[in-house]
Design a protein around this motif. Structure first.
Motif, mmCIF file in Angstrom:
data_model
loop_
_atom_site.group_PDB
_atom_site.id
_atom_site.type_symbol
_atom_site.label_atom_id
_atom_site.label_comp_id
_atom_site.label_asym_id
_atom_site.label_seq_id
_atom_site.Cartn_x
_atom_site.Cartn_y
_atom_site.Cartn_z
ATOM 1 N N GLN A 251 56.181 3.219 43.555
ATOM 2 C CA GLN A 251 55.276 3.948 44.403
ATOM 3 C C GLN A 251 55.372 5.313 43.967
ATOM 4 O O GLN A 251 54.173 6.124 43.851
ATOM 5 N N ASN A 254 53.471 5.665 40.547
ATOM 6 C CA ASN A 254 51.992 5.624 40.687
ATOM 7 C C ASN A 254 51.353 6.811 41.309
ATOM 8 O O ASN A 254 50.488 7.558 40.848
ATOM 9 N N ILE A 255 52.444 7.665 41.994
ATOM 10 C CA ILE A 255 51.825 8.815 42.637
ATOM 11 C C ILE A 255 51.662 9.901 41.758
ATOM 12 O O ILE A 255 50.810 10.851 41.300
ATOM 13 N N PHE A 309 43.362 6.422 43.265
ATOM 14 C CA PHE A 309 44.544 6.082 43.929
ATOM 15 C C PHE A 309 44.693 4.571 44.189
ATOM 16 O O PHE A 309 45.543 3.885 44.143
ATOM 17 N N VAL A 314 48.434 3.500 44.510
ATOM 18 C CA VAL A 314 49.368 4.546 45.203
ATOM 19 C C VAL A 314 49.311 4.200 46.648
ATOM 20 O O VAL A 314 48.068 3.628 47.041
#
Length: 404
Positions: A251, A254-255, A309, A314
């Motif tokens: 996570q 991915n951000i 996103f 995300v």
């Protein structure tokens, strides 16, 4: 159609959330759940939210799929009806769910004289039988003091009755466990579950009791941050508010990829002398991380980054009001197989959820509306052995009632 709990009957004497939710959960898996109430209605008969005409949407929501018996339990004949219903012989019967303050003729010791293998699930406020509800339990265990803006000292309650919801599911589980035990041993039992104990158990299960005891730490308010990892809300250029979560390494990666901040965070890690790949470090340095991300959201509308996103997986969400969620979220629609458009007499037709559990070997049961008060009185009386003439006399003498 396969109904997972076909053949199981639960008699429910209840009000408000936890016990009605337990009964509804079992009904939505195919059990025959019969709720009995006073002729003028139970304690939650007019519970908000209500329609403009005063019909309870709360009742309609938490009693789906049940049958309804309206009976005057202040009379010996009414008490006999309820006793006969609860203690009716037969496999899968003899199960009583309640959160009412039962005493005398309706307590466990009296009822099991009529059926020795009776199962009774009793949901109470606290373990001593004291009157507690979600909105008194939650302050007592500490959550409102850890909820709200970082700079606030005022307690913040929660609009979601979380302990009621969890207790309802645990009560349904307890009934199924006790019924399995009875099938294996032939023994009934009383099963007791206190709302406050449910909250206290989760206080321990989530590590909070240990945190106080071992670390001597009393967790303060942290706004919309995620304790022990990274999550933060941001106001975007369009004025909309979103939250992003970087709990796991994936996570977090991915951000960074979606916001093009990899290099900025490498520099931040060096400057802080911290390993931001550790979730604890991300929590400790959450304000510095948010300062790096803030310009991204300050300069973009949600529709400018939404697709990216989602493509980059995300973990994020918009903040919505209830109204916005119902009107905008495609998961709150018949596109989601849990939902159906269902007519509720006297209220109208609206989107209604069925059971959120999907079984691979059983077809999902479509939601069934809640009954009107006393709608099934006559068929229930017939089921437990009353003749047509006896049923007519019970109506004439105002011992029972059908739907108004």
């Amino acid at each position: 159609m396969v109904r997972i709990l076909e053949g199981l009957r639960i008699v429910e004497g209840s009000a408000f959330v936890a016990a009605p939710l337990a009964g509804m959960t079992l009904a939505q898996m195919g059990a025959d759940v019969i709720r009995f109430d006073r002729i003028r209605g139970g304690l939650d008969n007019a519970r908000w939210p209500v329609t403009k005409s005063g019909r309870s949407l709360f009742w309609a929501g938490l009693n789906k799929g049940k049958r309804s018996l309206a009976v005057d339990m202040t009379t010996p004949r009414g008490q006999e009806i309820v006793t006969r219903l609860i203690c009716q012989p037969g496999e899968g019967k003899g199960i009583f769910l309640t959160n009412l303050r039962v005493r005398g003729w309706m307590d466990y010791d009296q009822l099991k004289k009529h059926r020795a293998d009776l199962i009774m699930m009793s949901v109470t406020g606290d373990r001593r039988g004291g009157p507690q509800v979600d909105y008194t339990v939650n302050p007592a265990v500490g959550f409102p003091m850890a909820t709200g803006p970082e700079d606030s000292t005022e307690p913040v309650g929660h609009v979601l009755p979380a302990w009621d919801c969890i207790t309802g599911q645990q009560a349904a589980l307890g009934i199924l466990a006790a019924e399995r035990h009875r099938r294996l041993t032939g023994n009934g039992q009383i099963v007791e579950l206190a709302l406050k104990d449910m909250a206290l158990a989760m206080l321990g299960n989530l590590g909070i009791i240990g945190e106080v005891t071992v670390n001597g730490y009393d967790r303060p308010k942290m706004g919309n941050s995620l304790y022990g990892a990274y999550a933060q809300d941001f106001v975007c250029k369009c004025g909309g508010r979103i939250i992003i979560v970087g709990l796991t390494q994936r996570q977090w990666d991915n951000i960074k990829a979606a916001t093009h901040t990899q290099e900025a965070f490498e520099e931040l890690a060096v400057r802080l002398g911290a390993n931001l790949n550790r979730e604890g470090a991300r929590f400790e340095h959450r304000h510095a991380i948010s300062e790096v991300l803030k310009p991204f959201f300050d300069t973009r509308r949600i529709d400018e980054f939404e697709a990216v996103f989602n493509e980059r997986s995300v973990t994020w969400s918009r903040y919505r009001s209830f109204k916005q969620a119902v009107e905008e979220d495609p998961d709150i629609s018949t596109d989601n197989p849990m939902f159906s458009m269902l007519e509720h007499p006297g209220i109208g037709t609206y989107l209604t959820p069925g059971n959120p559990i999907a079984f691979s070997d059983a077809e999902r049961i479509a939601p069934v509306r809640a009954p009107a008060l006393g709608e099934n009185t006559d068929e229930i009386l017939s089921d437990i052995g009353y003749s047509d003439g006896e049923i007519a006399n019970l109506h004439d003498d105002l011992i029972v009632a059908g739907p108004a």
